[in-house]
Scaffold this active site. Structure first.
Site, PDB file in Angstrom:
ATOM      1  CE1 TYR A  28      -3.769  -2.346   0.312  1.00 36.65           C
ATOM      2  CE2 TYR A  28      -2.575  -3.286   2.157  1.00 36.65           C
ATOM      3  CZ  TYR A  28      -3.598  -3.355   1.235  1.00 36.65           C
ATOM      4  OH  TYR A  28      -4.442  -4.430   1.236  1.00 36.65           O
ATOM      5  CG  HIS A 105     -10.224  -2.571  -3.808  1.00 33.08           C
ATOM      6  ND1 HIS A 105     -10.484  -2.883  -2.504  1.00 33.08           N
ATOM      7  CD2 HIS A 105     -11.343  -2.872  -4.515  1.00 33.08           C
ATOM      8  CE1 HIS A 105     -11.713  -3.364  -2.420  1.00 33.08           C
ATOM      9  NE2 HIS A 105     -12.252  -3.366  -3.620  1.00 33.08           N
ATOM     10  CB  SER A 107      -3.397  -3.730  -3.832  1.00 38.01           C
ATOM     11  OG  SER A 107      -4.529  -4.403  -3.307  1.00 38.01           O
TER      12      SER A 107
END
EC number: 4.2.1.10
Length: 160
Positions: A28, A105, A107
């Protein structure tokens, strides 16, 4: 008729996203949720969007926020975190209020563990953006604003 310029969007972040910047930095990065929210508030000004933000580690709090958004917000941007893959209740809340929703999101969930490949949210969202790090949020905000404005233009056509 002119289209109302200012849109109201609620950004929701699910469990563990308060740990951004410290948690799994190899996945992240080091950007924090506060950093993301600051950037999004600047983007929101440029997009003429009134942006409200909420993060909770509790599914019920997120569901209550979705219910409360009905009639108060035009759309949602949500990173459900781990609830993406487990929460029928969160999915049902989004479907129940009928607010256009973009799932984001950081990722690329499809390049990760197989259990992350299924989203209960995607079928009730207008779109899903993943894999662009913190920019997934920026893209999600732009996407929901564009979706809402285009829908308003169609609703406000020349003969309506």
């Amino acid at each position: 008729m002119p289209i109302a310029a200012s849109l109201r969007v609620l950004l929701l972040n699910g469990p563990n996203l308060s740990l951004l910047g410290r948690r799994e930095v190899d996945v992240y990065g080091t950007v924090t949720l506060a950093d993301i929210e600051r950037t999004l508030q600047l983007d929101a000004q440029d997009l003429d969007v009134e942006l409200s933000c909420l993060q909770s580690n509790h599914e019920g709090v997120l569901i209550d926020a979705i219910h409360d958004a009905f009639g108060r917000c035009d759309g949602l941007v949500i990173n459900p975190g781990g609830l993406t893959h487990t929460s029928v209740a969160l999915r049902d809340a989004i479907a129940g209020v009928g607010l256009p929703t973009v799932e984001v999101h950081m990722s690329n969930v499809y390049r990760r563990e197989s259990f992350r490949h299924h989203s209960f949210i995607a079928p009730v969202a207008v779109g899903q953006i993943s894999g662009f790090g913190a920019d997934s949020y920026r893209l999600g905000l732009r996407a929901i604003a564009l979706f809402l404005r285009r829908r308003a233009e169609q609703d406000e056509g020349p003969c309506r």
